[in-house]
Design a protein around this motif. Sequence first.
Motif, PDB file in Angstrom:
ATOM      1  N   ILE A  36       0.846  -1.189   0.232  1.00 28.12           N
ATOM      2  CA  ILE A  36       0.078   0.060   0.188  1.00 28.12           C
ATOM      3  C   ILE A  36       0.998   1.178   0.031  1.00 28.12           C
ATOM      4  CG2 ILE A  36      -1.676   1.438   1.073  1.00 28.12           C
ATOM      5  CD1 ILE A  36      -2.694  -1.321   0.098  1.00 28.12           C
ATOM      6  N   THR A  37       1.492   1.390   1.056  1.00 29.29           N
ATOM      7  CA  THR A  37       2.526   2.618   1.378  1.00 29.29           C
ATOM      8  C   THR A  37       3.769   2.605   0.623  1.00 29.29           C
ATOM      9  OG1 THR A  37       3.378   2.030   3.188  1.00 29.29           O
ATOM     10  CG2 THR A  37       1.106   3.163   3.379  1.00 29.29           C
ATOM     11  N   TYR A  38       4.435   1.381   0.344  1.00 34.82           N
ATOM     12  CA  TYR A  38       5.798   1.418  -0.049  1.00 34.82           C
ATOM     13  C   TYR A  38       6.681   2.201   0.551  1.00 34.82           C
ATOM     14  CZ  TYR A  38       3.035  -0.348  -4.060  1.00 34.82           C
ATOM     15  OH  TYR A  38       2.064  -1.061  -4.764  1.00 34.82           O
ATOM     16  N   THR A  39       6.534   2.893   1.678  1.00 37.31           N
ATOM     17  CA  THR A  39       7.374   3.508   2.631  1.00 37.31           C
ATOM     18  C   THR A  39       7.315   2.991   4.137  1.00 37.31           C
ATOM     19  OG1 THR A  39       5.936   5.238   2.843  1.00 37.31           O
ATOM     20  CG2 THR A  39       7.452   5.427   1.174  1.00 37.31           C
ATOM     21  N   PHE A  40       8.211   3.213   4.808  1.00 37.31           N
ATOM     22  CA  PHE A  40       8.479   2.814   6.157  1.00 37.31           C
ATOM     23  C   PHE A  40       8.657   3.966   7.040  1.00 37.31           C
ATOM     24  CE2 PHE A  40      10.577   1.673  10.189  1.00 37.31           C
ATOM     25  CZ  PHE A  40       9.778   0.695  10.505  1.00 37.31           C
ATOM     26  N   GLU A  41       7.441   4.648   7.674  1.00 36.92           N
ATOM     27  CA  GLU A  41       7.401   5.549   8.717  1.00 36.92           C
ATOM     28  C   GLU A  41       7.142   5.182   9.904  1.00 36.92           C
ATOM     29  OE1 GLU A  41       4.633   8.665   7.525  1.00 36.92           O
ATOM     30  OE2 GLU A  41       5.479   8.951   5.485  1.00 36.92           O
ATOM     31  N   SER A  42       7.981   5.158  10.956  1.00 42.65           N
ATOM     32  CA  SER A  42       8.027   4.387  12.129  1.00 42.65           C
ATOM     33  C   SER A  42       6.670   4.630  13.010  1.00 42.65           C
ATOM     34  CB  SER A  42       9.398   4.820  12.904  1.00 42.65           C
ATOM     35  OG  SER A  42       9.442   6.186  13.248  1.00 42.65           O
ATOM     36  N   GLN A  43       6.310   5.800  13.089  1.00 40.64           N
ATOM     37  CA  GLN A  43       5.270   6.110  13.979  1.00 40.64           C
ATOM     38  C   GLN A  43       3.922   5.496  13.297  1.00 40.64           C
ATOM     39  OE1 GLN A  43       4.625  10.234  15.321  1.00 40.64           O
ATOM     40  NE2 GLN A  43       6.634  10.184  16.440  1.00 40.64           N
ATOM     41  N   THR A  44       3.654   5.587  12.021  1.00 43.83           N
ATOM     42  CA  THR A  44       2.555   5.314  11.425  1.00 43.83           C
ATOM     43  C   THR A  44       2.597   3.755  11.299  1.00 43.83           C
ATOM     44  OG1 THR A  44       2.683   7.154   9.796  1.00 43.83           O
ATOM     45  CG2 THR A  44       1.498   5.495   8.908  1.00 43.83           C
ATOM     46  N   TRP A  45       3.799   3.018  11.025  1.00 43.64           N
ATOM     47  CA  TRP A  45       3.833   1.684  11.081  1.00 43.64           C
ATOM     48  C   TRP A  45       3.567   1.233  12.354  1.00 43.64           C
ATOM     49  CZ3 TRP A  45       6.695  -2.425  13.209  1.00 43.64           C
ATOM     50  CH2 TRP A  45       6.481  -3.739  12.708  1.00 43.64           C
ATOM     51  N   LEU A  46       4.274   1.697  13.709  1.00 39.04           N
ATOM     52  CA  LEU A  46       3.955   1.098  14.892  1.00 39.04           C
ATOM     53  C   LEU A  46       2.455   1.349  15.195  1.00 39.04           C
ATOM     54  CD1 LEU A  46       6.836   2.529  16.806  1.00 39.04           C
ATOM     55  CD2 LEU A  46       6.328   0.176  16.291  1.00 39.04           C
ATOM     56  N   THR A  47       1.699   2.856  14.861  1.00 40.98           N
ATOM     57  CA  THR A  47       0.411   2.691  15.198  1.00 40.98           C
ATOM     58  C   THR A  47      -0.423   1.616  14.401  1.00 40.98           C
ATOM     59  OG1 THR A  47       0.925   5.255  15.266  1.00 40.98           O
ATOM     60  CG2 THR A  47      -1.647   4.493  14.929  1.00 40.98           C
ATOM     61  N   ALA A  48      -0.210   1.442  13.004  1.00 36.19           N
ATOM     62  CA  ALA A  48      -0.889   0.287  12.426  1.00 36.19           C
ATOM     63  C   ALA A  48      -0.793  -0.867  12.941  1.00 36.19           C
ATOM     64  CB  ALA A  48      -0.430   0.294  10.854  1.00 36.19           C
ATOM     65  N   LEU A  49       0.593  -1.190  13.530  1.00 37.53           N
ATOM     66  CA  LEU A  49       0.764  -2.540  14.096  1.00 37.53           C
ATOM     67  C   LEU A  49       0.021  -2.583  15.282  1.00 37.53           C
ATOM     68  CD1 LEU A  49       2.344  -5.258  14.479  1.00 37.53           C
ATOM     69  CD2 LEU A  49       4.103  -4.121  15.749  1.00 37.53           C
ATOM     70  N   THR A  50      -0.375  -1.795  16.262  1.00 36.16           N
ATOM     71  CA  THR A  50      -1.143  -1.450  17.424  1.00 36.16           C
ATOM     72  C   THR A  50      -2.661  -1.910  17.007  1.00 36.16           C
ATOM     73  OG1 THR A  50       0.320   0.184  18.478  1.00 36.16           O
ATOM     74  CG2 THR A  50      -1.640  -0.273  19.363  1.00 36.16           C
ATOM     75  N   ALA A  51      -3.159  -1.139  15.918  1.00 34.92           N
ATOM     76  CA  ALA A  51      -4.341  -1.462  15.520  1.00 34.92           C
ATOM     77  C   ALA A  51      -4.464  -2.841  15.001  1.00 34.92           C
ATOM     78  CB  ALA A  51      -4.665  -0.508  14.231  1.00 34.92           C
ATOM     79  N   ALA A  52      -3.578  -3.353  14.265  1.00 33.74           N
ATOM     80  CA  ALA A  52      -3.595  -4.851  13.992  1.00 33.74           C
ATOM     81  C   ALA A  52      -3.673  -5.714  15.030  1.00 33.74           C
ATOM     82  CB  ALA A  52      -2.578  -5.135  13.247  1.00 33.74           C
ATOM     83  N   ILE A  53      -2.902  -5.424  16.356  1.00 33.67           N
ATOM     84  CA  ILE A  53      -2.881  -6.530  17.468  1.00 33.67           C
ATOM     85  C   ILE A  53      -4.219  -6.449  17.987  1.00 33.67           C
ATOM     86  CG2 ILE A  53      -1.954  -6.575  19.829  1.00 33.67           C
ATOM     87  CD1 ILE A  53       0.695  -5.693  18.648  1.00 33.67           C
ATOM     88  N   ALA A  54      -4.771  -4.927  18.341  1.00 28.63           N
ATOM     89  CA  ALA A  54      -6.112  -4.772  18.827  1.00 28.63           C
ATOM     90  C   ALA A  54      -7.211  -5.678  18.087  1.00 28.63           C
ATOM     91  CB  ALA A  54      -6.502  -3.347  18.875  1.00 28.63           C
ATOM     92  N   SER A  55      -7.135  -5.397  16.621  1.00 28.94           N
ATOM     93  CA  SER A  55      -8.090  -6.115  15.939  1.00 28.94           C
ATOM     94  C   SER A  55      -8.051  -7.693  16.114  1.00 28.94           C
ATOM     95  CB  SER A  55      -7.863  -5.705  14.557  1.00 28.94           C
ATOM     96  OG  SER A  55      -8.728  -6.596  13.517  1.00 28.94           O
ATOM     97  N   ASP A  56      -6.881  -8.296  16.114  1.00 31.78           N
ATOM     98  CA  ASP A  56      -6.582  -9.821  16.466  1.00 31.78           C
ATOM     99  C   ASP A  56      -7.161 -10.138  17.650  1.00 31.78           C
ATOM    100  OD1 ASP A  56      -5.465 -12.206  15.865  1.00 31.78           O
ATOM    101  OD2 ASP A  56      -4.229 -11.778  17.154  1.00 31.78           O
ATOM    102  N   LEU A  57      -6.852  -9.165  18.622  1.00 34.68           N
ATOM    103  CA  LEU A  57      -7.292  -9.654  20.014  1.00 34.68           C
ATOM    104  C   LEU A  57      -8.976  -9.712  20.130  1.00 34.68           C
ATOM    105  CD1 LEU A  57      -4.917  -7.516  22.403  1.00 34.68           C
ATOM    106  CD2 LEU A  57      -5.041  -9.897  21.967  1.00 34.68           C
ATOM    107  N   VAL A  58      -9.635  -8.946  19.387  1.00 36.39           N
ATOM    108  CA  VAL A  58     -11.074  -9.101  19.295  1.00 36.39           C
ATOM    109  C   VAL A  58     -11.326 -10.365  18.597  1.00 36.39           C
ATOM    110  CG1 VAL A  58     -13.252  -8.281  18.268  1.00 36.39           C
ATOM    111  CG2 VAL A  58     -11.407  -6.585  19.310  1.00 36.39           C
ATOM    112  N   THR A  59     -10.578 -10.885  17.599  1.00 37.69           N
ATOM    113  CA  THR A  59     -11.161 -12.131  16.787  1.00 37.69           C
ATOM    114  C   THR A  59     -10.708 -13.243  17.720  1.00 37.69           C
ATOM    115  OG1 THR A  59      -8.803 -12.041  15.780  1.00 37.69           O
ATOM    116  CG2 THR A  59     -10.698 -10.957  14.438  1.00 37.69           C
ATOM    117  N   LEU A  60      -9.714 -13.133  18.560  1.00 30.52           N
ATOM    118  CA  LEU A  60      -9.530 -14.126  19.342  1.00 30.52           C
ATOM    119  C   LEU A  60     -10.504 -14.552  20.342  1.00 30.52           C
ATOM    120  CD1 LEU A  60      -5.548 -13.611  20.246  1.00 30.52           C
ATOM    121  CD2 LEU A  60      -6.508 -15.123  18.832  1.00 30.52           C
TER     122      LEU A  60
END
Length: 257
Positions: A189-213
């Motif tokens: 999607i982005t083709y770039t690595f911005e640390s704050q954006t990626w860490l925020t997205a990783l946090t969202a992904a983990i929160a989403s995964d916890l809901v599915t668990l």
Amino acid sequence: MKEIDASEILHRPFASNFLKRIGRGTAVGMATGLIVTTFRKIIDDTLQGLNVIYPYMRTHYLALGAYLIGTVILWLIMSRLLKNHLFDIVGSGVPQVEDILHDEHWMSWRSVLWRKYVIGLMAICPGLFLGREGPCIQMGAAVGQGLAEKCFKSSRHETKVMIACGIAAGLSAAFSAPLAGALFLIEEITYTFESQTWLTALTAAIASDLVTLLFFGTRPCMWLPVTYPIVCHRLPIFPWLCLASFWVFWLGFTNIV
């Protein structure tokens, strides 16, 4: 020189924009997880029924004819829903969200969210040609945009960050794979690595995964049982495979940074 109170210094990290963004990303991940969980649940229950219906249709041609007529009716309904929103809804939805993050398009998140949900179920549940990952990604992006605009009152840049969080959270919830969701955001999607954006997205992904668990447990979405035991004389090769994998990962990471 102005004196700074100790309590002000202690509260500075918790008042930063980054932590606020992390909290908002978590909210996007949880909301996306709830929507995708219901989406997955309906699909999984329906596909269990298809395991009975498909063998039955092999010997009962009237049932096969009814199934074909039903799919044509669903196709007509889906085409009606797509008529005035073809560009936003057609296909997997990944090219559309990619265009949004590259400032080449903007979507009506309400229309995309409910239409993608309904049309996705109408296409996947009968066994038609559509995967779950594309709709989940686009629905996550719509959730991120909706929360950013209506709840967080974010700027255009922050809204795009929340859309990125929704993309990672959508793929994470679709397959219970949070790391894959965050890496997909960078690779496709982005083709770039911005640390704050990626860490925020990783946090969202983990929160989403916890809901599915909470609904599906820890069993992987694509579960393949291993019935063959590991041969003992091949165990020494595993450390070398781990070192090779780490070396490849490190090369890729250094090239991104």
